[in-house]
Design an enzyme around this catalytic site. Structure first.
Site, short mmCIF file in Angstrom:
data_model
loop_
_atom_site.label_atom_id
_atom_site.label_comp_id
_atom_site.label_asym_id
_atom_site.label_seq_id
_atom_site.Cartn_x
_atom_site.Cartn_y
_atom_site.Cartn_z
N GLY A 45 0.83 -1.21 0.00
CA GLY A 45 0.00 0.00 0.00
C GLY A 45 0.86 1.26 0.00
O GLY A 45 0.59 2.22 -0.73
N LEU A 88 -11.03 -1.33 9.17
CA LEU A 88 -11.95 -2.20 8.44
C LEU A 88 -12.73 -3.16 9.33
O LEU A 88 -13.76 -3.69 8.91
CB LEU A 88 -11.19 -2.99 7.37
CG LEU A 88 -10.67 -2.15 6.20
CD1 LEU A 88 -9.58 -2.89 5.43
CD2 LEU A 88 -11.80 -1.76 5.26
N ASN A 114 -6.58 -2.70 -0.70
CA ASN A 114 -5.26 -3.31 -0.50
C ASN A 114 -5.05 -3.83 0.92
O ASN A 114 -4.31 -4.78 1.13
CB ASN A 114 -4.20 -2.25 -0.85
CG ASN A 114 -2.85 -2.57 -0.28
OD1 ASN A 114 -2.08 -3.32 -0.87
ND2 ASN A 114 -2.54 -2.02 0.90
N TYR A 184 -11.02 -24.31 13.26
CA TYR A 184 -10.30 -23.14 12.74
C TYR A 184 -8.89 -23.50 12.27
O TYR A 184 -8.13 -24.16 12.96
CB TYR A 184 -10.20 -22.04 13.83
CG TYR A 184 -9.37 -20.86 13.35
CD1 TYR A 184 -9.94 -19.92 12.49
CD2 TYR A 184 -8.03 -20.71 13.72
CE1 TYR A 184 -9.19 -18.85 12.02
CE2 TYR A 184 -7.28 -19.65 13.25
CZ TYR A 184 -7.86 -18.71 12.39
OH TYR A 184 -7.12 -17.66 11.91
N1 LIG Z 1 2.88 -9.67 0.82
C1 LIG Z 1 2.49 -10.72 0.14
O1 LIG Z 1 3.27 -11.65 -0.16
C2 LIG Z 1 1.07 -10.84 -0.34
C3 LIG Z 1 0.70 -11.95 -1.12
C4 LIG Z 1 -0.60 -12.07 -1.55
C5 LIG Z 1 -1.53 -11.09 -1.22
N2 LIG Z 1 -1.17 -10.02 -0.45
C6 LIG Z 1 -2.18 -9.03 -0.10
O2 LIG Z 1 -1.66 -7.75 -0.32
C7 LIG Z 1 -2.29 -6.80 0.55
C8 LIG Z 1 -1.26 -5.88 1.17
O3 LIG Z 1 -0.44 -6.66 2.02
P1 LIG Z 1 1.04 -6.26 2.42
O4 LIG Z 1 1.88 -7.42 2.04
O5 LIG Z 1 1.38 -4.92 1.94
O6 LIG Z 1 0.89 -6.29 4.00
P2 LIG Z 1 1.19 -5.22 5.16
O7 LIG Z 1 2.52 -4.58 4.95
O8 LIG Z 1 0.94 -5.94 6.42
O9 LIG Z 1 0.07 -4.13 4.91
C9 LIG Z 1 -1.28 -4.41 5.22
C10 LIG Z 1 -2.03 -3.12 5.39
O10 LIG Z 1 -3.37 -3.44 5.80
C11 LIG Z 1 -3.68 -2.66 6.94
N3 LIG Z 1 -4.69 -3.29 7.78
C12 LIG Z 1 -4.64 -4.47 8.40
N4 LIG Z 1 -5.74 -4.67 9.14
C13 LIG Z 1 -6.50 -3.58 8.99
C14 LIG Z 1 -7.75 -3.16 9.51
N5 LIG Z 1 -8.44 -3.91 10.38
N6 LIG Z 1 -8.24 -1.96 9.13
C15 LIG Z 1 -7.56 -1.18 8.28
N7 LIG Z 1 -6.36 -1.50 7.77
C16 LIG Z 1 -5.84 -2.69 8.12
C17 LIG Z 1 -2.36 -2.53 7.68
O11 LIG Z 1 -2.44 -1.51 8.66
P3 LIG Z 1 -1.50 -1.59 10.00
O12 LIG Z 1 -0.11 -1.40 9.51
O13 LIG Z 1 -2.01 -0.49 10.83
O14 LIG Z 1 -1.75 -2.94 10.59
C18 LIG Z 1 -1.46 -2.24 6.51
O15 LIG Z 1 -1.58 -0.89 6.11
C19 LIG Z 1 -3.11 -7.64 1.55
O16 LIG Z 1 -4.47 -7.59 1.18
C20 LIG Z 1 -2.57 -9.05 1.36
O17 LIG Z 1 -3.53 -10.04 1.65
C21 LIG Z 1 0.11 -9.87 -0.01
#
Ligand SMILES: NC(=O)c1ccc[n+]([C@@H]2O[C@H](COP(=O)([O-])OP(=O)(O)OC[C@H]3O[C@@H](n4cnc5c(N)ncnc54)[C@H](OP(=O)(O)O)[C@@H]3O)[C@@H](O)[C@H]2O)c1
Length: 307
Positions: A45, A88, A114, A184
């Protein structure tokens, strides 16, 4: 560039696993575009915020708190960006975010869903629903359906799914176990939430038929980000070690969502699943329109019952 990306070629789009968010927007001006992005403060993001802003878009970045969103905007020098709170898992926060965007009167050229959480080791719930399903799907369902009226005539909705949607339960969505209380499992629950993101994009694209608005889902690749925060620290450390060899870097990881949200070649492409900036087939039940319709109806029912 990781070793694994190095050996992957480009697909029909002309881009592949090696493409970065900067490269897929090379030469593009996004001046005059407004893009809402959830989870703008971390990982993919934050990079998406940086690159979209660099290309001239006004990014409306959401984070759990407005302070986090504003700090992220400042950290990447995203001039013109605005920060919003959108927790969220808190319907009141999502509704306030929707209300603030509607009150501004802005037209959104894209909404990039995202934000997400992954592989919670123990069952956690919000309002009686398993937390990954609630955060990743229901929170975004509320946000996007609340903002459909703000979507520009050519607006795009981009849902961050994952290759891990293939780890969803056999039924795709366990409608009789949305609480997560029966048996779970961390990755199954994450997989189900990412299957829900895919099905949501599918059903939304159907509902947008006859307009020039689109809805698609993406798998960004595998990238070491804060997403591993809930995983066993040993696995997290292995992930970090594997980064240069097998994982995409952040720029490569943000490429597919930025590509799908902005690239002119995708103006009429809708209801698809992308990986490495190319259309790719998801697990077959992610294309099941009856399942997608059922999830939409259930999500409406869930949202109607929230405080
Ligand atoms: N990284 C990978 O390998 C990968 C692979 C497949 C899919 N994805 C998808 O890509 C997306 C981005 O992931 P990322 O890798 O960038 O992970 P990340 O660095 O952990 O970023 C996730 C973001 O989501 C926010 N978030 C989490 N829970 C939330 C909530 N309850 N309300 C509002 N915001 C929330 C986090 O905020 P905080 O920092 O405040 O927690 C953070 O800004 C996700 O949807 C993930 O499923 C990632």
């Amino acid at each position: 560039m990781s070793l694994v990306s190095l050996f992957k070629g480009n697909g029909p789009s002309g881009f592949g696993a090696r493409a970065t968010a900067e490269q897929v927007t090379q030469g593009m001006s996004l001046a005059g575009k407004t893009i809402l992005l959830t989870g703008c403060n971390s990982g993919l993001g934050l990079e998406t915020l940086r690159v979209l802003s660099m290309r001239g878009a006004q990014v409306w970045g959401t984070a759990r708190t407005v302070d986090k969103a504003e700090a992220a905007i400042k950290s990447v020098g995203a001039t013109g960006a605005k920060g919003f709170a959108c927790e969220l898992s808190d319907p009141a926060s999502v509704r306030s975010c929707v209300a603030a965007v509607i009150a501004s009167g802005v037209q959104l050229d894209a909404i990039i869903c995202n934000a997400g959480i992954m592989a919670l080791p123990k069952l956690q719930q919000a309002f009686g629903y398993e937390l990954q399903f609630f955060t990743n799907h229901i929170g975004h369902f509320m946000l996007v359906t609340g903002l459909l009226g703000q979507l520009s005539p050519t607006g795009r909705v981009v849902m961050l799914s994952s290759g891990a949607h293939t780890r969803a339960p056999r039924e795709g969505i366990q409608f009789d176990n949305l609480s997560g209380e029966k048996n779970y499992r961390d990755w199954t629950a994450y997989g189900q939430s990412k299957m829900a993101n895919l099905l949501f994009a599918k059903e939304l694209s159907k509902r947008l038929a006859g307009t020039q608005k689109t809805a698609n889902a993406v798998h960004p690749g595998v990238i070491a980000t804060n997403l591993t925060r809930h995983m066993n620290p040993v696995i997290g450390a292995v992930f970090a070690l594997a980064r240069p060899l097998f994982l995409k870097n952040i720029g490569e990881g943000a490429a597919t969502q930025v590509y799908v949200a902005t690239h002119p070649s995708l103006a009429t492409v809708t209801g698809k699943y992308f990986a490495d900036c190319n259309v790719t087939p998801p697990r077959s039940d992610a294309e099941d329109s009856a399942l997608a319709s059922r999830l939409w109806a259930k999500s409406e029912e869930i949202v109607a019952g929230l405080p």
